[in-house]
Design an enzyme around this catalytic site. Structure first.
Site, PDB file in Angstrom:
ATOM      1  N   LYS A  38      45.670  60.291 110.140  1.00 31.70           N
ATOM      2  CA  LYS A  38      45.462  60.764 107.996  1.00 31.70           C
ATOM      3  C   LYS A  38      47.014  59.510 107.619  1.00 31.70           C
ATOM      4  CE  LYS A  38      47.215  64.391 105.720  1.00 31.70           C
ATOM      5  NZ  LYS A  38      47.180  65.934 105.002  1.00 31.70           N
ATOM      6  N   LYS A  91      55.524  72.588 113.202  1.00 34.60           N
ATOM      7  CA  LYS A  91      56.804  71.191 112.689  1.00 34.60           C
ATOM      8  C   LYS A  91      57.395  71.852 114.580  1.00 34.60           C
ATOM      9  CE  LYS A  91      56.728  70.146 108.347  1.00 34.60           C
ATOM     10  NZ  LYS A  91      57.028  70.310 107.137  1.00 34.60           N
ATOM     11  N   LYS A 122      53.901  58.276 105.806  1.00 37.50           N
ATOM     12  CA  LYS A 122      55.133  57.751 106.265  1.00 37.50           C
ATOM     13  C   LYS A 122      55.692  57.790 107.732  1.00 37.50           C
ATOM     14  CE  LYS A 122      58.152  57.294 103.828  1.00 37.50           C
ATOM     15  NZ  LYS A 122      59.545  57.142 102.834  1.00 37.50           N
TER      16      LYS A 122
HETATM   17  P1  AMP Z   1      53.771  64.736 102.455  1.00 36.96           P
HETATM   18  O1  AMP Z   1      54.766  65.051 101.800  1.00 36.96           O
HETATM   19  O2  AMP Z   1      52.440  65.226 103.741  1.00 36.96           O
HETATM   20  O3  AMP Z   1      53.871  67.121 102.473  1.00 36.96           O
HETATM   21  O4  AMP Z   1      52.273  65.500 101.473  1.00 36.96           O
HETATM   22  C1  AMP Z   1      52.896  65.911  99.853  1.00 36.96           C
HETATM   23  C2  AMP Z   1      51.215  65.880  98.762  1.00 36.96           C
HETATM   24  O5  AMP Z   1      50.114  64.833  99.498  1.00 36.96           O
HETATM   25  C3  AMP Z   1      49.829  67.138  99.632  1.00 36.96           C
HETATM   26  O6  AMP Z   1      49.242  67.773  99.373  1.00 36.96           O
HETATM   27  C4  AMP Z   1      49.465  66.779 101.127  1.00 36.96           C
HETATM   28  O7  AMP Z   1      48.779  67.048 101.147  1.00 36.96           O
HETATM   29  C5  AMP Z   1      49.208  65.356 100.484  1.00 36.96           C
HETATM   30  N1  AMP Z   1      48.290  63.973 101.438  1.00 36.96           N
HETATM   31  C6  AMP Z   1      49.904  63.305 101.526  1.00 36.96           C
HETATM   32  N2  AMP Z   1      48.984  61.707 102.608  1.00 36.96           N
HETATM   33  C7  AMP Z   1      47.545  62.301 102.497  1.00 36.96           C
HETATM   34  C8  AMP Z   1      46.265  61.611 103.285  1.00 36.96           C
HETATM   35  N3  AMP Z   1      46.727  60.627 103.763  1.00 36.96           N
HETATM   36  N4  AMP Z   1      45.710  61.988 102.255  1.00 36.96           N
HETATM   37  C9  AMP Z   1      45.327  62.507 101.573  1.00 36.96           C
HETATM   38  N5  AMP Z   1      46.408  63.671 100.593  1.00 36.96           N
HETATM   39  C10 AMP Z   1      47.860  63.098 101.327  1.00 36.96           C
END
Ligand code: AMP
Length: 336
Positions: A200, A113, A203
Protein backbone atom coordinates in the site's frame (compact mmCIF):
# COMPACT_ATOMS: atom_id res chain seq x y z
CA UNK A 1 -35.31 26.10 11.29
CA UNK A 2 -33.57 23.19 12.96
CA UNK A 3 -30.44 21.80 11.40
CA UNK A 4 -31.33 18.30 10.18
CA UNK A 5 -27.82 17.41 9.08
CA UNK A 6 -26.17 14.43 10.78
CA UNK A 7 -22.80 14.71 12.50
CA UNK A 8 -19.71 13.24 10.90
CA UNK A 9 -16.42 12.96 12.76
CA UNK A 10 -13.06 11.81 11.51
CA UNK A 11 -9.48 12.28 12.59
CA UNK A 12 -6.01 11.88 11.17
CA UNK A 13 -2.63 11.65 12.80
CA UNK A 14 -0.05 14.30 11.89
CA UNK A 15 2.29 12.08 9.94
CA UNK A 16 3.91 14.79 7.78
CA UNK A 17 3.01 15.42 4.15
CA UNK A 18 -0.35 14.18 2.92
CA UNK A 19 0.33 11.61 0.22
CA UNK A 20 -1.83 10.55 -2.69
CA UNK A 21 -3.06 7.45 -0.79
CA UNK A 22 -4.25 9.60 2.14
CA UNK A 23 -5.92 12.03 -0.23
CA UNK A 24 -7.72 9.57 -2.50
CA UNK A 25 -8.42 7.04 0.25
CA UNK A 26 -9.68 9.43 2.93
CA UNK A 27 -9.36 13.19 2.61
CA UNK A 28 -11.12 13.70 -0.72
CA UNK A 29 -14.06 11.94 0.84
CA UNK A 30 -13.91 14.20 3.91
CA UNK A 31 -14.01 17.23 1.61
CA UNK A 32 -17.08 15.91 -0.24
CA UNK A 33 -18.95 14.99 2.97
CA UNK A 34 -18.92 18.64 4.03
CA UNK A 35 -21.76 19.22 1.54
CA UNK A 36 -24.27 16.98 3.28
CA UNK A 37 -23.18 16.61 6.90
CA UNK A 38 -22.06 18.65 9.88
CA UNK A 39 -18.44 17.62 9.71
CA UNK A 40 -15.82 17.86 12.41
CA UNK A 41 -12.28 16.81 11.51
CA UNK A 42 -9.38 16.54 13.90
CA UNK A 43 -5.61 16.43 13.69
CA UNK A 44 -4.98 14.04 16.55
CA UNK A 45 -1.52 14.82 17.87
CA UNK A 46 -1.97 12.98 21.19
CA UNK A 47 -2.38 9.77 19.19
CA UNK A 48 1.02 10.31 17.60
CA UNK A 49 2.69 10.01 21.01
CA UNK A 50 1.85 6.30 21.13
CA UNK A 51 4.67 5.37 18.74
CA UNK A 52 8.30 6.62 18.92
CA UNK A 53 8.46 10.28 17.81
CA UNK A 54 10.45 13.51 18.16
CA UNK A 55 8.78 16.40 20.03
CA UNK A 56 9.92 19.06 17.55
CA UNK A 57 8.72 17.06 14.55
CA UNK A 58 5.37 16.40 16.17
CA UNK A 59 4.57 20.08 16.63
CA UNK A 60 5.72 20.91 13.08
CA UNK A 61 3.81 18.01 11.56
CA UNK A 62 0.65 18.93 13.46
CA UNK A 63 0.58 22.38 11.88
CA UNK A 64 1.64 21.01 8.52
CA UNK A 65 -1.19 18.47 8.51
CA UNK A 66 -3.76 21.09 9.56
CA UNK A 67 -2.64 23.55 6.86
CA UNK A 68 -2.49 20.84 4.20
CA UNK A 69 -6.03 19.75 5.08
CA UNK A 70 -7.16 23.32 4.41
CA UNK A 71 -5.33 23.24 1.07
CA UNK A 72 -7.19 20.02 0.18
CA UNK A 73 -10.53 21.73 0.76
CA UNK A 74 -11.40 21.15 4.42
CA UNK A 75 -13.23 24.22 5.67
CA UNK A 76 -11.37 25.90 8.55
CA UNK A 77 -14.49 26.00 10.76
CA UNK A 78 -14.68 22.18 10.58
CA UNK A 79 -11.11 21.60 11.71
CA UNK A 80 -9.61 21.25 15.17
CA UNK A 81 -6.34 20.20 16.72
CA UNK A 82 -6.83 17.61 19.43
CA UNK A 83 -4.36 19.02 21.94
CA UNK A 84 -6.17 22.38 21.84
CA UNK A 85 -9.25 20.61 23.23
CA UNK A 86 -8.07 18.98 26.47
CA UNK A 87 -11.59 17.65 27.15
CA UNK A 88 -10.79 14.73 24.80
CA UNK A 89 -8.18 13.35 27.16
CA UNK A 90 -10.32 13.98 30.21
CA UNK A 91 -13.23 12.09 28.67
CA UNK A 92 -10.78 9.35 27.65
CA UNK A 93 -9.97 8.74 31.33
CA UNK A 94 -13.63 8.49 32.25
CA UNK A 95 -14.42 6.14 29.33
CA UNK A 96 -11.44 3.92 30.12
CA UNK A 97 -13.32 2.86 33.23
CA UNK A 98 -16.18 1.62 31.09
CA UNK A 99 -14.02 -0.65 29.02
CA UNK A 100 -12.47 -3.87 30.28
CA UNK A 101 -8.81 -4.75 30.03
CA UNK A 102 -9.84 -7.96 28.24
CA UNK A 103 -11.77 -5.99 25.61
CA UNK A 104 -8.79 -3.73 24.91
CA UNK A 105 -6.57 -6.78 24.75
CA UNK A 106 -8.52 -7.99 21.71
CA UNK A 107 -7.57 -5.01 19.57
CA UNK A 108 -5.55 -6.30 16.63
CA UNK A 109 -3.92 -2.97 15.83
CA UNK A 110 -2.07 -3.02 19.17
CA UNK A 111 -0.64 -6.41 18.25
CA UNK A 112 0.22 -5.26 14.71
CA UNK A 113 1.96 -2.11 15.88
CA UNK A 114 3.79 -3.99 18.65
CA UNK A 115 5.19 -6.48 16.16
CA UNK A 116 6.08 -3.60 13.82
CA UNK A 117 8.13 -2.06 16.66
CA UNK A 118 9.70 -5.38 17.64
CA UNK A 119 10.64 -6.11 14.03
CA UNK A 120 13.26 -3.38 14.02
CA UNK A 121 14.28 -3.86 17.66
CA UNK A 122 13.24 -6.88 19.70
CA UNK A 123 13.63 -4.87 22.93
CA UNK A 124 11.62 -1.90 21.60
CA UNK A 125 9.64 0.11 24.14
CA UNK A 126 5.90 -0.47 23.76
CA UNK A 127 3.95 2.25 25.55
CA UNK A 128 0.79 1.88 27.62
CA UNK A 129 -0.56 4.68 25.42
CA UNK A 130 -0.44 2.39 22.40
CA UNK A 131 -2.59 -0.11 24.28
CA UNK A 132 -5.01 2.54 25.52
CA UNK A 133 -5.36 4.71 22.44
CA UNK A 134 -8.61 3.14 21.14
CA UNK A 135 -10.24 4.66 24.25
CA UNK A 136 -8.95 8.10 23.28
CA UNK A 137 -10.35 7.45 19.84
CA UNK A 138 -13.73 6.62 21.41
CA UNK A 139 -13.55 9.92 23.31
CA UNK A 140 -12.73 11.79 20.06
CA UNK A 141 -15.88 10.36 18.50
CA UNK A 142 -18.34 10.35 21.40
CA UNK A 143 -17.51 13.83 22.66
CA UNK A 144 -19.18 15.30 19.51
CA UNK A 145 -22.08 12.82 19.48
CA UNK A 146 -21.01 11.72 16.02
CA UNK A 147 -23.68 9.85 14.03
CA UNK A 148 -21.24 8.69 11.38
CA UNK A 149 -17.55 8.00 11.17
CA UNK A 150 -16.06 7.52 7.70
CA UNK A 151 -13.69 4.59 8.06
CA UNK A 152 -11.82 1.94 6.15
CA UNK A 153 -12.12 -1.75 6.97
CA UNK A 154 -9.01 -1.54 9.20
CA UNK A 155 -10.85 0.75 11.61
CA UNK A 156 -14.02 -1.31 12.03
CA UNK A 157 -12.82 -2.88 15.28
CA UNK A 158 -12.05 0.52 16.79
CA UNK A 159 -15.45 1.92 15.93
CA UNK A 160 -17.08 -1.16 17.44
CA UNK A 161 -15.20 -0.42 20.65
CA UNK A 162 -16.55 3.15 20.65
CA UNK A 163 -20.07 1.79 20.18
CA UNK A 164 -19.59 -0.73 23.01
CA UNK A 165 -18.33 2.01 25.32
CA UNK A 166 -21.32 4.21 24.44
CA UNK A 167 -23.67 1.31 25.09
CA UNK A 168 -22.07 0.40 28.39
CA UNK A 169 -22.14 4.03 29.52
CA UNK A 170 -25.84 4.39 28.69
CA UNK A 171 -26.63 1.09 30.38
CA UNK A 172 -24.53 1.63 33.52
CA UNK A 173 -25.91 5.13 34.14
CA UNK A 174 -29.37 4.25 32.91
CA UNK A 175 -29.57 7.12 30.46
CA UNK A 176 -29.64 7.20 26.64
CA UNK A 177 -26.87 9.76 26.60
CA UNK A 178 -24.31 8.79 23.98
CA UNK A 179 -25.15 8.32 20.30
CA UNK A 180 -24.05 5.00 18.81
CA UNK A 181 -21.76 6.05 15.97
CA UNK A 182 -22.23 4.21 12.68
CA UNK A 183 -19.50 3.53 10.14
CA UNK A 184 -19.77 5.42 6.88
CA UNK A 185 -18.28 3.18 4.22
CA UNK A 186 -17.62 5.12 1.10
CA UNK A 187 -15.94 4.05 -2.08
CA UNK A 188 -12.67 2.64 -0.91
CA UNK A 189 -9.78 3.50 -3.20
CA UNK A 190 -6.71 1.67 -2.01
CA UNK A 191 -3.65 3.20 -3.63
CA UNK A 192 -0.54 1.05 -4.00
CA UNK A 193 3.07 2.12 -3.97
CA UNK A 194 4.22 3.04 -7.48
CA UNK A 195 7.65 1.60 -6.74
CA UNK A 196 6.33 -1.65 -5.24
CA UNK A 197 2.69 -2.40 -6.07
CA UNK A 198 2.73 -5.34 -3.67
CA UNK A 199 2.47 -2.75 -0.90
CA UNK A 200 0.00 0.00 0.00
CA UNK A 201 1.27 3.53 -0.68
CA UNK A 202 2.71 4.69 2.64
CA UNK A 203 5.24 7.14 3.99
CA UNK A 204 6.82 4.52 6.20
CA UNK A 205 8.11 2.62 3.12
CA UNK A 206 10.35 5.52 2.13
CA UNK A 207 10.33 8.46 -0.27
CA UNK A 208 10.07 6.68 -3.59
CA UNK A 209 6.98 4.80 -2.42
CA UNK A 210 4.61 7.71 -1.99
CA UNK A 211 3.50 10.65 -4.11
CA UNK A 212 3.49 13.93 -2.22
CA UNK A 213 0.43 15.79 -3.52
CA UNK A 214 2.17 19.09 -2.76
CA UNK A 215 5.35 18.00 -4.50
CA UNK A 216 6.46 19.61 -7.75
CA UNK A 217 5.06 18.60 -11.10
CA UNK A 218 8.34 17.22 -12.46
CA UNK A 219 8.66 14.87 -9.51
CA UNK A 220 5.10 13.56 -9.89
CA UNK A 221 5.71 12.89 -13.61
CA UNK A 222 9.01 11.18 -12.87
CA UNK A 223 7.46 8.95 -10.22
CA UNK A 224 4.68 7.85 -12.55
CA UNK A 225 7.12 7.29 -15.40
CA UNK A 226 9.17 4.90 -13.29
CA UNK A 227 6.13 3.11 -11.81
CA UNK A 228 6.43 -0.68 -11.74
CA UNK A 229 3.88 -2.12 -14.17
CA UNK A 230 4.00 -5.80 -14.97
CA UNK A 231 6.53 -8.09 -13.35
CA UNK A 232 5.18 -10.99 -15.40
CA UNK A 233 4.16 -12.91 -12.28
CA UNK A 234 0.41 -12.38 -12.26
CA UNK A 235 -2.21 -13.62 -14.67
CA UNK A 236 -4.60 -11.03 -16.07
CA UNK A 237 -4.08 -7.45 -14.95
CA UNK A 238 -1.06 -6.98 -12.66
CA UNK A 239 -1.42 -5.00 -9.40
CA UNK A 240 0.86 -2.25 -10.78
CA UNK A 241 -1.19 -1.78 -13.95
CA UNK A 242 -4.48 -1.99 -12.03
CA UNK A 243 -3.14 0.69 -9.67
CA UNK A 244 -2.38 2.98 -12.62
CA UNK A 245 -5.90 2.45 -13.98
CA UNK A 246 -7.32 3.18 -10.50
CA UNK A 247 -5.31 6.40 -10.36
CA UNK A 248 -6.59 7.39 -13.78
CA UNK A 249 -10.17 6.92 -12.63
CA UNK A 250 -9.58 8.66 -9.30
CA UNK A 251 -8.08 11.67 -11.05
CA UNK A 252 -11.25 12.00 -13.14
CA UNK A 253 -9.83 10.87 -16.50
CA UNK A 254 -12.84 8.71 -17.30
CA UNK A 255 -12.52 8.84 -21.12
CA UNK A 256 -8.82 7.98 -21.05
CA UNK A 257 -9.63 5.16 -18.64
CA UNK A 258 -12.23 3.70 -21.00
CA UNK A 259 -10.06 3.94 -24.09
CA UNK A 260 -6.87 2.63 -22.47
CA UNK A 261 -8.78 -0.21 -20.81
CA UNK A 262 -10.06 -1.06 -24.27
CA UNK A 263 -6.46 -1.18 -25.50
CA UNK A 264 -5.56 -3.39 -22.56
CA UNK A 265 -8.39 -5.81 -23.33
CA UNK A 266 -7.22 -5.96 -26.95
CA UNK A 267 -3.59 -6.57 -25.95
CA UNK A 268 -2.73 -3.24 -27.53
CA UNK A 269 -1.91 -1.17 -24.45
CA UNK A 270 1.37 0.71 -24.40
CA UNK A 271 2.39 1.29 -20.81
CA UNK A 272 3.95 4.61 -21.80
CA UNK A 273 0.49 5.86 -22.94
CA UNK A 274 -1.06 4.72 -19.67
CA UNK A 275 1.68 6.41 -17.64
CA UNK A 276 1.43 9.65 -19.61
CA UNK A 277 -2.32 9.79 -19.02
CA UNK A 278 -1.91 9.04 -15.29
CA UNK A 279 0.85 11.63 -14.88
CA UNK A 280 -1.29 14.25 -16.62
CA UNK A 281 -4.31 13.33 -14.48
CA UNK A 282 -2.33 13.57 -11.25
CA UNK A 283 -0.67 16.85 -12.17
CA UNK A 284 -4.07 18.40 -12.96
CA UNK A 285 -5.53 16.95 -9.74
CA UNK A 286 -2.70 18.16 -7.51
CA UNK A 287 -2.02 21.57 -9.07
CA UNK A 288 -4.84 23.56 -7.42
CA UNK A 289 -4.05 22.01 -4.04
CA UNK A 290 -0.38 22.88 -4.37
CA UNK A 291 -1.22 26.45 -5.37
CA UNK A 292 -3.58 26.78 -2.44
CA UNK A 293 -0.95 25.35 -0.09
CA UNK A 294 1.62 27.87 -1.33
CA UNK A 295 -0.88 30.67 -0.63
CA UNK A 296 -1.63 29.30 2.83
CA UNK A 297 2.07 29.02 3.62
CA UNK A 298 2.56 32.60 2.54
CA UNK A 299 -0.06 33.66 5.14
CA UNK A 300 0.76 30.92 7.60
CA UNK A 301 0.19 32.98 10.73
CA UNK A 302 -3.31 33.99 9.67
CA UNK A 303 -4.29 30.41 8.85
CA UNK A 304 -2.84 29.07 12.09
CA UNK A 305 -4.95 31.63 13.95
CA UNK A 306 -8.03 30.50 12.07
CA UNK A 307 -7.41 26.93 13.16
CA UNK A 308 -6.87 28.04 16.75
CA UNK A 309 -10.19 29.93 16.57
CA UNK A 310 -12.07 26.99 15.07
CA UNK A 311 -10.57 24.65 17.70
CA UNK A 312 -11.79 27.06 20.34
CA UNK A 313 -15.31 27.11 18.81
CA UNK A 314 -15.44 23.33 18.46
CA UNK A 315 -14.20 23.09 22.05
CA UNK A 316 -17.48 24.62 23.25
CA UNK A 317 -19.43 21.48 22.38
CA UNK A 318 -16.67 19.25 23.82
CA UNK A 319 -16.89 21.21 27.08
CA UNK A 320 -20.67 20.80 27.16
CA UNK A 321 -20.40 17.04 26.71
CA UNK A 322 -17.75 16.72 29.39
CA UNK A 323 -19.79 18.79 31.84
CA UNK A 324 -22.84 16.56 31.26
CA UNK A 325 -20.78 13.37 31.47
CA UNK A 326 -19.20 14.41 34.77
CA UNK A 327 -22.64 15.15 36.12
CA UNK A 328 -23.86 11.70 35.07
CA UNK A 329 -20.86 9.72 36.41
CA UNK A 330 -20.59 11.57 39.73
CA UNK A 331 -17.45 13.61 39.15
CA UNK A 332 -17.32 17.25 40.23
CA UNK A 333 -17.63 20.15 37.81
CA UNK A 334 -15.90 23.44 38.79
CA UNK A 335 -19.20 25.07 39.77
CA UNK A 336 -20.39 22.17 41.98
P1 AMP B 1 -2.42 6.77 7.87
O1 AMP B 1 -1.62 8.02 7.95
O2 AMP B 1 -1.73 5.61 7.21
O3 AMP B 1 -3.06 6.41 9.19
O4 AMP B 1 -3.66 7.08 6.91
C1 AMP B 1 -4.57 8.13 7.13
C2 AMP B 1 -5.80 7.86 6.27
O5 AMP B 1 -5.43 7.70 4.89
C3 AMP B 1 -6.55 6.58 6.65
O6 AMP B 1 -7.94 6.81 6.51
C4 AMP B 1 -6.09 5.57 5.65
O7 AMP B 1 -7.05 4.57 5.41
C5 AMP B 1 -5.86 6.43 4.41
N1 AMP B 1 -4.78 5.83 3.60
C6 AMP B 1 -3.47 5.77 3.93
N2 AMP B 1 -2.75 5.17 2.96
C7 AMP B 1 -3.62 4.85 1.97
C8 AMP B 1 -3.49 4.21 0.69
N3 AMP B 1 -2.32 3.80 0.23
N4 AMP B 1 -4.61 4.04 -0.05
C9 AMP B 1 -5.82 4.45 0.40
N5 AMP B 1 -6.01 5.07 1.59
C10 AMP B 1 -4.93 5.26 2.38
Amino acid sequence: MSDQKKNVLSCIQPTGDIHLGNYLGAIKNWVDLQEDYNCTYGVVDYHSMTMPYKAKNLRENTWKMALQLLACGIQPENLFIQSLIPEHSELCWILGNLCSFGRLNLMTQFKDKTSQLKESDKDAFVSGGLFYYPVLQAADILIYHADFVPIGKDQVQHLELSRDIAQRFNHQFDKEYFTHPEPLFTKNTKILSLANPAKKMSKSLGEKHYVNIFGDEARIRKQVKSAVTDTGESEGISPGVQNLFDLLLASGKIDDHTSLMNDFNNDALRYSDLKNAVAEGLVVLCKPMKERYDEINFNKKEFKNRIKDSSSDIRKSAKKTLREVKEIVGILNPKD
